[in-house]
Structure formats: C-alpha cells, structure tokens
Design an enzyme around this catalytic site. Sequence first.
Site: not given
Length: 356
Positions: A90-91, A137-139, A162, A164-166, A192, A201
């Site tokens: 989920e992005s 991701t960089d997040e 999001y 935190a999950s990544k 991207n 997005k």
Amino acid sequence: MGKLFDRTILITGGAGFIGSHVVRLFVKKYPDYRIINLDKLTYAGNLANLTDISHEANYTFVKGDIIDSEFINKVFLDYKIDSVIHLAAESHVDRSITNPLEFVMTNVVGTVNLLNAARKAWGDFKSDKNLFYHISTDEVYGTLGETGLFTEETPYDPHSPYSASKASSDHFVRAYFDTYKLPVVISNCSNNYGSFHFPEKLIPLSINNIKNMKSIPIYGKGENIRDWLFVEDHASAIDVIFHKAKTGETYNIGGNNEWKNIDLINLLCTIMDKKLNRPQGTSASLITYVKDRAGHDMRYAIDSSKLQRELGWSPSLKFEQGLEKTVDWYLANEEWLKNVTSGEYLKFYEQQYVAR
Ligand code: NAD
Ligand code: DAU
C-alpha cells in the site's frame, strides 16, 4: 519441453506504477529470465499497464495476496523462485492516515510472509542466484530541515502510518539477513513520476484535474519539498542493484532534483497550458490551497552517491524533460486515464484472464 530459463524472478506488485516499469524492463531486456508477476490487483494494480508485454514467453501473471502465507509458499514451490524483487505495498500516505491497519497487513505482514517463504524454499533448493530485493522509500528517514541529505546511515524516523509500515518491513528484511543469513538487499528511493502513475498522487492527479479544468489541491502552503525521479530511472537503478549489489547492503536512489510543491505545480501548469493550447495562466488559476496533510513531512532529499560510485548508476533524464514526457503520455493515453478514474480498469483481469 518448455524453455529452460537462467533465473526465475518473482516480482511482487508488478501491476502497480513502479512495478509495471520493472516488469517491462526485465521481460524485454532478459528473455532468458522467467518473470512471475504476483499482484493482488488492489485499486492500484492495473493489468492494462502491461498489455504490451503480457504475451511474452518469459512472462507469467499470478493473482494473489502476499498476506496469504500458504499461497505464497506454493508460488515459491510451483515456480521454483530463485530471487524476489518485492514492490507490492500500500503506497499512498493519505490512505494510510485513514486506514493504517491495511498498511500493516500488506507492508509488514506481507513482507514477513515473503521472507519466510524465501527462507523455506531456499533452505530446500539453495543457489547462488538467491536474492531477496526489497524496494523501499526515502520516507523511512523522516523529514529534513532546509539543508542536508538522507544517506544510507541516516537513522529511521518515520512519521506517517505508511512510512512506519515501510520502516518496519525494512527492519524485518535486515533482521532476516542478520539472523538467518537470507541474502537480501534494500533500496530506498525518492518520489517517482512518469507514465502509469495512479491519479491520486500529486503529479498525475494535477495533470488529470488540469485537463478537466478541476481545482488542483495544494496541501498547506505548498512549501513542502520532494526529490523527484523519473520512474524508468528507478527501474534502471533496480536492474543495476539486482545484478551488482553486495548482499546485506542498502542503496539510496534519487535524482538530485528537489522541488517545492508549488513551484512544481506552476511548472506543470505552464507545460499544460502550452500542450492544451490554452492561454498562459489558465491552469494556474485552478490552484487551490487546502488543509494540510496530518504529519506532513517538510523536505525529502536523497544522497545517491553510494549507488553512483559503487555500482555506476546515474539518472538519464532532467526533470523538465521527464515532466514534459509524462504530460505527453497522459494526453496520449486518455483511455487509460478514463478507465482508472471510472473504475473500468478493475474489470480488465476478468476480461484478460478469467474469461479465457
Ligand atoms: P502502487 O500503489 O502503484 O502499486 C502497488 C502494487 O502492489 C499494486 O499493483 C497493488 O495491486 C499491489 N498490492 C498491494 N497490496 C498487495 C497485496 N496484499 N498482495 C499483492 N499485491 C499487492 O505503488 P508504487 O508507487 O508502484 O510503489 C511500489 C513500491 O515502491 C512500494 O513498495 C513503495 O513503497 C515503493 N516506493 C514508491 C515510490 C513512489 O514514489 N511511488 C518511491 C519509493 C518507493
Ligand atoms: O518519497 C517517496 C514516496 O513518495 C513514496 O514512498 C510514496 O509511495 C509516494 O506516494 C510518495 O509519497 P508523497 O506523499 O511524497 O507523494 P504524494 O504524491 O502523495 O505527495 C507529494 C507532495 O504533494 C506531498 O508533499 C503532499 C503534496 N500533495 C499531495 C497530493 C496528493 C498536495 O499538495 N496535494 C495533493 O493532492
């Protein structure tokens, strides 16, 4: 007898935005690799992203959910998967604010299921081709002030459900390397943009709204900064990392291309007015400042020098070129855009696969 392939790669999330570019690149560039695209086809998964390669002999689509561990184990055994490029997730940050648990399930539990399946399968048929490549991701690094860049050593500090999950999934991938010696690699990429990007997005949403003379929602003051990379450059970085990286390593991917949201949208408005033959200023008049995103990270900026120096990757497109190319694609693919905004694309799987 069927063709013997050099490798069998499981690409998860291959019907999504970035995944479809990675699948296309690998299917076309490596006819001796068998590519298994596993995707649940959520709202973000669209098989119309892959019509040009769907009949290639080295391509197979499998519909399924990475949360289902039994199913995942079976895919590894049935196809004798020797490596994984894991993009399924989920992005979208805004969706994670409304429904965090869905992000925990897919991004954390789904990733652990895949790690377990790889560990089990590769314990049974170990090979030097085994690689679990996790796309992140960089997040996960949180947010920057006015200066500085995210490096591979920046401590994790996620702020949205999001990210935190990544971040959690990245930690699990590293834990499987340290604990079980599973051969893994991770890359963390910046924002991207490009073709097949779902219009929720910022960039594709704004293109679609401008086209339809609808307002362009800008969160807060529009001063947040993102570091943008053309999606095909991300796919080429994934190709390089998949083939050349040392296991256990992490690589940041980015194009050195920071834009304040409002400046980016103004540039997009200028391009759109030109392409649509509208008087300059027409699109910019649609800009509407709206309530800020909760926990909105201020600035992302990536230092990708490790990847450039050690593996020889560099981005191919300047942002102005890439953005114009992206606008051209959306204007030339009205049908795709119409189908994703109407929900018609969700029937594509039934038409392509179930009806046969
Ligand atoms: P996307 O939302 O466009 O695509 C995600 C894909 O995963 C979809 O095809 C969806 O159907 C599939 N999927 C979702 N849940 C699934 C499940 N439970 N089982 C199987 N498949 C499932 O995402 P994207 O923007 O292409 O991002 C792909 C990956 O790259 C993600 O891991 C994301 O975190 C990461 N990433 C994205 C960006 C970006 O700017 N978009 C930047 C850096 C990293
Ligand atoms: O940095 C990588 C990340 O980039 C990926 O991991 C995520 O999967 C991807 O969605 C993206 O996250 P962002 O939150 O940065 O992307 P988004 O397009 O949602 O927003 C970009 C910026 O624009 C952000 O500052 C929020 C703002 N924004 C977004 C939308 C959708 C607006 O001002 N208005 C909007 O309508």
